[in-house]
Design a protein around this motif. Structure first.
Motif, mmCIF file in Angstrom:
data_model
loop_
_atom_site.group_PDB
_atom_site.id
_atom_site.type_symbol
_atom_site.label_atom_id
_atom_site.label_comp_id
_atom_site.label_asym_id
_atom_site.label_seq_id
_atom_site.Cartn_x
_atom_site.Cartn_y
_atom_site.Cartn_z
ATOM 1 N N GLU A 1 0.806 -1.223 0.000
ATOM 2 C CA GLU A 1 0.000 0.000 0.000
ATOM 3 C C GLU A 1 0.841 1.277 0.000
ATOM 4 N N LEU A 2 1.826 1.354 0.880
ATOM 5 C CA LEU A 2 2.654 2.562 0.943
ATOM 6 C C LEU A 2 3.486 2.750 -0.332
ATOM 7 N N PRO A 3 4.142 1.686 -0.864
ATOM 8 C CA PRO A 3 4.863 1.884 -2.135
ATOM 9 C C PRO A 3 3.936 2.368 -3.258
ATOM 10 N N ALA A 4 2.710 1.865 -3.309
ATOM 11 C CA ALA A 4 1.755 2.294 -4.339
ATOM 12 C C ALA A 4 1.392 3.767 -4.142
ATOM 13 N N ALA A 5 1.175 4.179 -2.894
ATOM 14 C CA ALA A 5 0.832 5.572 -2.587
ATOM 15 C C ALA A 5 2.002 6.497 -2.936
ATOM 16 N N LEU A 6 3.227 6.051 -2.662
ATOM 17 C CA LEU A 6 4.403 6.863 -2.979
ATOM 18 C C LEU A 6 4.566 7.005 -4.486
ATOM 19 N N ALA A 7 4.275 5.935 -5.222
ATOM 20 C CA ALA A 7 4.383 5.985 -6.678
ATOM 21 C C ALA A 7 3.370 6.976 -7.244
ATOM 22 N N LYS A 8 2.193 7.020 -6.626
ATOM 23 C CA LYS A 8 1.114 7.883 -7.092
ATOM 24 C C LYS A 8 1.324 9.346 -6.686
ATOM 25 N N HIS A 9 1.900 9.558 -5.518
ATOM 26 C CA HIS A 9 2.048 10.912 -4.959
ATOM 27 C C HIS A 9 3.516 11.225 -4.672
ATOM 28 N N PRO B 1 10.796 8.869 -3.992
ATOM 29 C CA PRO B 1 10.344 8.143 -2.801
ATOM 30 C C PRO B 1 10.447 6.629 -3.006
ATOM 31 N N SER B 2 10.731 5.930 -1.921
ATOM 32 C CA SER B 2 10.792 4.472 -1.981
ATOM 33 C C SER B 2 10.602 3.883 -0.587
ATOM 34 N N VAL B 3 10.214 2.617 -0.581
ATOM 35 C CA VAL B 3 10.103 1.842 0.657
ATOM 36 C C VAL B 3 10.835 0.547 0.406
ATOM 37 N N GLU B 4 11.766 0.195 1.275
ATOM 38 C CA GLU B 4 12.423 -1.093 1.115
ATOM 39 C C GLU B 4 12.474 -1.815 2.444
ATOM 40 N N LYS B 5 12.387 -3.132 2.362
ATOM 41 C CA LYS B 5 12.445 -3.957 3.557
ATOM 42 C C LYS B 5 13.873 -3.965 4.082
ATOM 43 N N GLY B 6 14.012 -3.997 5.395
ATOM 44 C CA GLY B 6 15.331 -4.100 5.995
ATOM 45 C C GLY B 6 15.795 -2.808 6.631
ATOM 46 N N ASN B 7 17.074 -2.786 6.975
ATOM 47 C CA ASN B 7 17.668 -1.650 7.670
ATOM 48 C C ASN B 7 19.038 -1.361 7.056
ATOM 49 N N PRO B 8 19.051 -0.633 5.923
ATOM 50 C CA PRO B 8 20.317 -0.369 5.244
ATOM 51 C C PRO B 8 21.174 0.712 5.892
ATOM 52 N N GLY B 9 20.610 1.459 6.859
ATOM 53 C CA GLY B 9 21.349 2.556 7.491
ATOM 54 C C GLY B 9 21.130 3.852 6.727
ATOM 55 N N GLY B 10 21.515 4.955 7.342
ATOM 56 C CA GLY B 10 21.404 6.253 6.691
ATOM 57 C C GLY B 10 20.100 6.987 6.945
ATOM 58 N N ALA B 11 19.308 6.518 7.902
ATOM 59 C CA ALA B 11 18.041 7.186 8.204
ATOM 60 C C ALA B 11 18.276 8.470 8.997
ATOM 61 N N GLN C 1 14.101 14.061 16.026
ATOM 62 C CA GLN C 1 12.773 13.793 16.571
ATOM 63 C C GLN C 1 11.686 14.640 15.919
ATOM 64 N N MET C 2 12.029 15.787 15.393
ATOM 65 C CA MET C 2 11.026 16.631 14.724
ATOM 66 C C MET C 2 10.481 15.927 13.480
ATOM 67 N N LEU C 3 11.309 15.118 12.849
ATOM 68 C CA LEU C 3 10.865 14.392 11.661
ATOM 69 C C LEU C 3 9.804 13.348 12.000
ATOM 70 N N ALA C 4 9.836 12.850 13.234
ATOM 71 C CA ALA C 4 8.829 11.868 13.650
ATOM 72 C C ALA C 4 7.432 12.472 13.546
ATOM 73 N N MET C 5 7.335 13.772 13.785
ATOM 74 C CA MET C 5 6.039 14.452 13.719
ATOM 75 C C MET C 5 5.489 14.476 12.283
ATOM 76 N N LYS C 6 6.396 14.412 11.308
ATOM 77 C CA LYS C 6 5.983 14.486 9.904
ATOM 78 C C LYS C 6 5.534 13.131 9.356
ATOM 79 N N LEU C 7 5.778 12.057 10.106
ATOM 80 C CA LEU C 7 5.462 10.725 9.594
ATOM 81 C C LEU C 7 3.986 10.560 9.290
ATOM 82 N N SER C 8 3.135 11.262 10.034
ATOM 83 C CA SER C 8 1.690 11.144 9.800
ATOM 84 C C SER C 8 1.329 11.540 8.360
ATOM 85 N N LYS C 9 2.116 12.453 7.770
ATOM 86 C CA LYS C 9 1.847 12.879 6.392
ATOM 87 C C LYS C 9 1.989 11.704 5.427
ATOM 88 N N LEU C 10 2.852 10.778 5.792
ATOM 89 C CA LEU C 10 3.068 9.588 4.966
ATOM 90 C C LEU C 10 1.813 8.732 4.908
#
Length: 112
Positions: free
Chosen positions: A12-20, A52-62, A99-108
């Motif tokens: 669902e999220l990858p499809a939404a990111l592709a669309k928006h 935008p992209s979503v990938e499984k795992g933890n590649p680092g760099g967040a 931590q301020m970026l955590a507040m923006k996650l809802s937009k996702l």
């Protein structure tokens, strides 16, 4: 109704990111989301200029890493603004990095 976390992040999220894509890039960050417990997993969500992209795992760099149990993720997904703060202050939502970026996650989650 409970959200299917695997389906949300793998389909669902990858499809939404592709669309928006342009709206997603306005968030301007890279997130690592770790959902522990039943049906959980780890996902790297890039909504920066290189996404935008979503990938499984933890590649680092967040820029911002969030860790939450699957049952608490349900509450977070239902109402990120209200429940996100409650979970954070209860110690059930762990946030590392910006931590301020955590507040923006809802937009996702608003992208559908």
């Amino acid at each position: 109704m409970a959200v299917d976390i695997q389906k949300l992040f793998n389909e669902e999220l990858p499809a939404a990111l592709a669309k928006h894509g342009d709206a997603a890039k306005q968030i301007g960050a890279k997130y690592q989301l770790n959902v522990t417990g039943d049906g959980g997993g780890e996902w790297f969500i890039n909504v920066s200029d290189s996404g935008p992209s979503v990938e499984k795992g933890n590649p680092g760099g967040a820029d911002c890493t969030m860790t939450v149990a699957s049952e608490d993720f349900q509450k977070l997904y239902e109402d990120p603004g209200k429940n996100g703060m409650a979970l954070f202050f209860a110690g059930k939502l762990k946030v590392a990095g910006n931590q301020m970026l955590a507040m923006k996650l809802s937009k996702l989650f608003e992208l559908k």
